[in-house]
Design an enzyme around this catalytic site. Structure first.
Site, PDB file in Angstrom:
ATOM      1  N   SER A  38      84.881  13.190 -15.538  1.00  0.00           N
ATOM      2  CA  SER A  38      85.549  12.036 -16.114  1.00  0.00           C
ATOM      3  C   SER A  38      86.168  11.196 -15.007  1.00  0.00           C
ATOM      4  O   SER A  38      86.984  11.706 -14.225  1.00  0.00           O
ATOM      5  CB  SER A  38      86.645  12.483 -17.088  1.00  0.00           C
ATOM      6  OG  SER A  38      87.572  11.444 -17.321  1.00  0.00           O
ATOM      7  N   LYS A  58      78.902  30.413 -27.097  1.00  0.00           N
ATOM      8  CA  LYS A  58      78.845  31.134 -28.362  1.00  0.00           C
ATOM      9  C   LYS A  58      80.141  31.930 -28.528  1.00  0.00           C
ATOM     10  O   LYS A  58      80.651  32.519 -27.577  1.00  0.00           O
ATOM     11  CB  LYS A  58      77.647  32.081 -28.395  1.00  0.00           C
ATOM     12  CG  LYS A  58      76.306  31.368 -28.488  1.00  0.00           C
ATOM     13  CD  LYS A  58      75.168  32.376 -28.551  1.00  0.00           C
ATOM     14  CE  LYS A  58      73.816  31.678 -28.605  1.00  0.00           C
ATOM     15  NZ  LYS A  58      72.694  32.648 -28.618  1.00  0.00           N
ATOM     16  N   LYS A  63      84.122  34.808 -23.028  1.00  0.00           N
ATOM     17  CA  LYS A  63      84.104  36.254 -23.270  1.00  0.00           C
ATOM     18  C   LYS A  63      82.750  36.756 -23.770  1.00  0.00           C
ATOM     19  O   LYS A  63      82.412  37.932 -23.594  1.00  0.00           O
ATOM     20  CB  LYS A  63      85.182  36.623 -24.290  1.00  0.00           C
ATOM     21  CG  LYS A  63      86.603  36.504 -23.789  1.00  0.00           C
ATOM     22  CD  LYS A  63      87.007  37.678 -22.924  1.00  0.00           C
ATOM     23  CE  LYS A  63      88.499  37.702 -22.650  1.00  0.00           C
ATOM     24  NZ  LYS A  63      88.881  38.875 -21.835  1.00  0.00           N
ATOM     25  N   THR A  85      86.594  48.158 -29.397  1.00  0.00           N
ATOM     26  CA  THR A  85      87.524  47.572 -28.430  1.00  0.00           C
ATOM     27  C   THR A  85      88.833  47.292 -29.124  1.00  0.00           C
ATOM     28  O   THR A  85      88.930  47.362 -30.350  1.00  0.00           O
ATOM     29  CB  THR A  85      86.966  46.285 -27.811  1.00  0.00           C
ATOM     30  OG1 THR A  85      87.719  45.968 -26.630  1.00  0.00           O
ATOM     31  CG2 THR A  85      87.043  45.111 -28.784  1.00  0.00           C
ATOM     32  N   SER A  88      93.274  40.976 -29.162  1.00  0.00           N
ATOM     33  CA  SER A  88      93.884  40.023 -30.102  1.00  0.00           C
ATOM     34  C   SER A  88      93.240  38.654 -29.980  1.00  0.00           C
ATOM     35  O   SER A  88      93.664  37.697 -30.614  1.00  0.00           O
ATOM     36  CB  SER A  88      95.382  39.898 -29.816  1.00  0.00           C
ATOM     37  OG  SER A  88      95.594  39.434 -28.486  1.00  0.00           O
ATOM     38  N   GLY A 190      94.011  39.224 -17.595  1.00  0.00           N
ATOM     39  CA  GLY A 190      93.610  40.551 -17.149  1.00  0.00           C
ATOM     40  C   GLY A 190      92.775  40.513 -15.884  1.00  0.00           C
ATOM     41  O   GLY A 190      92.635  41.516 -15.188  1.00  0.00           O
ATOM     42  N   GLY A 192      89.410  39.592 -15.587  1.00  0.00           N
ATOM     43  CA  GLY A 192      87.962  39.760 -15.674  1.00  0.00           C
ATOM     44  C   GLY A 192      87.194  38.494 -15.355  1.00  0.00           C
ATOM     45  O   GLY A 192      86.188  38.524 -14.645  1.00  0.00           O
ATOM     46  N   LYS A 282      86.927  14.744 -24.787  1.00  0.00           N
ATOM     47  CA  LYS A 282      86.441  14.890 -26.173  1.00  0.00           C
ATOM     48  C   LYS A 282      85.971  16.309 -26.458  1.00  0.00           C
ATOM     49  O   LYS A 282      84.999  16.532 -27.181  1.00  0.00           O
ATOM     50  CB  LYS A 282      85.300  13.895 -26.476  1.00  0.00           C
ATOM     51  CG  LYS A 282      85.566  12.466 -26.060  1.00  0.00           C
ATOM     52  CD  LYS A 282      86.819  11.894 -26.698  1.00  0.00           C
ATOM     53  CE  LYS A 282      87.032  10.438 -26.287  1.00  0.00           C
ATOM     54  NZ  LYS A 282      88.349   9.914 -26.718  1.00  0.00           N
ATOM     55  N   ASN A 321      89.055  28.251 -29.035  1.00  0.00           N
ATOM     56  CA  ASN A 321      89.436  28.794 -30.344  1.00  0.00           C
ATOM     57  C   ASN A 321      90.916  28.532 -30.588  1.00  0.00           C
ATOM     58  O   ASN A 321      91.780  29.284 -30.141  1.00  0.00           O
ATOM     59  CB  ASN A 321      89.122  30.292 -30.407  1.00  0.00           C
ATOM     60  CG  ASN A 321      87.626  30.543 -30.381  1.00  0.00           C
ATOM     61  OD1 ASN A 321      86.865  29.883 -31.086  1.00  0.00           O
ATOM     62  ND2 ASN A 321      87.193  31.467 -29.550  1.00  0.00           N
TER      63      ASN A 321
END
Length: 335
Positions: A38, A58, A63, A85, A88, A190, A192, A282, A321
């Protein structure tokens, strides 16, 4: 660029070979996410910024790469028992989706205070939810009971070489899409994600800089880096719910050795960065995913002479999310 292989094989839980193997294993299953730029954000930051949109992966987050690599690394006998596993967040949904794609059961231990949107993702992908109390101890105890009952293979959210290798495939894509990137800014929790990214990127280009972004209300990684050992906080307080975990024994050595610095930012800065992602790029980015942009725009980064040569910066937008109720409240606070 120097030739690959400068990082000693076997020194860490993953390496460029395992990361390339992971790429071959999962490339037909994951999205090769876009790298956006941008002009407006370049001007605002004074640098050339490149946004790796793992929020469009996906499952809505990076993750899925690690979970997919872990699940599809299993032999048929182990896979038939399913996977388990405790998480949260985005790892929960990612593992449920990867298991669904392989046609095996998944048992997801989720604390009762987990974000609603992430719980719904697990249900959507067919994961069998087992509830725990919010504490890490409760999560681990419940997961252990599930393992004893089912024999399912435990897949840790981040402290697992298969997970690191899967996340490292992000670097392979970024440095193919924009080979001239000289700095990567990555969220840290963590460890990873940043471990996999650092191991791959440093193997391809040893001169590349790896910077972590962390909330001040959950700055255990920054404290660990300063102390030279893993620091665990008695509690965390940040809007970035995906960045409340602590470093593990597989991820800490990589962070200690290959991450140049950890930039901590306030929640208010994270919220402003989220708004910029919505309004300018966006794309929908959760707080944990927006923290890289917050770090680059922070006074800590902008005024540090050590980073004045960071001209072409890759920023990992790690997830999208968002619990919409929390989002609206956050944006109001950020005005």
């Amino acid at each position: 660029m120097e030739e690959e292989g400068k990082i000693t094989k076997g020194k860490y839980a993953a390496d460029i070979s395992s990361i390339r193997e992971a790429h071959d294993r999962i490339k037909s299953l994951v999205h090769k996410t876009p790298l956006l730029s941008s002009t407006s954000l370049n001007v605002l930051s004074g640098r050339q910024l490149y946004f790796k949109c793992e929020c469009l992966q996906k499952g809505g987050a990076f993750k899925f790469r690690g979970a997919c690599n872990a699940v599809f690394s299993l032999n048929d006998e182990d896979a038939s028992k399913g996977v388990v596993t405790h998480s949260s967040g985005n790892h929960a949904a990612a593992l449920a989706l990867a298991a669904k794609l392989r046609g095996i059961p998944s048992y997801i231990v989720i604390p009762k205070n987990a974000p609603t949107c992430k719980i719904e993702n697990v249900k959507r992908y067919g994961g069998q939810i087992v509830w725990s109390e919010p504490s890490v101890q409760s999560r681990e105890e419940v997961a252990n009971k599930v393992w004893q009952k089912t024999g399912a293979i435990f897949i840790h959210p981040y402290n697992d070489g298969r997970i690191l290798s899967g996340q490292g495939t992000i670097s392979l894509e970024i440095l193919e899409q924009a080979p001239h990137i000289d700095t990567l800014v990555v969220p840290i929790s963590g460890g990873g994600l940043i471990s996999g990214i650092a191991l791959a990127a440093k193997s391809i280009n040893p001169a590349i800089r790896i910077l972590a972004a962390e909330p001040k209300g959950a700055d255990d990684a920054a404290q660990s880096k300063a102390a030279g050992r893993i620091i665990r906080l008695p509690e965390t307080d940040t809007i970035a719910d995906g960045l409340r975990a602590f470093l593990g024994d597989f991820t800490w050595p990589v962070v200690r050795d290959l991450v140049e610095d950890i930039i901590t930012v306030e929640d208010s800065e994270i919220i402003k960065a989220m708004k910029l992602c919505f309004e300018i790029l966006k794309v929908v980015v959760e707080p944990s995913g927006a923290i890289g942009l917050a770090a680059v725009l922070s006074d800590t980064f902008q005024n540090n002479p050590s980073w004045k040569e960071c001209n072409n910066i890759g920023i990992v937008l790690s997830g999208g999310n968002v619990d919409l109720a929390v989002l609206w409240d956050s944006l109001k606070k950020g005005k």
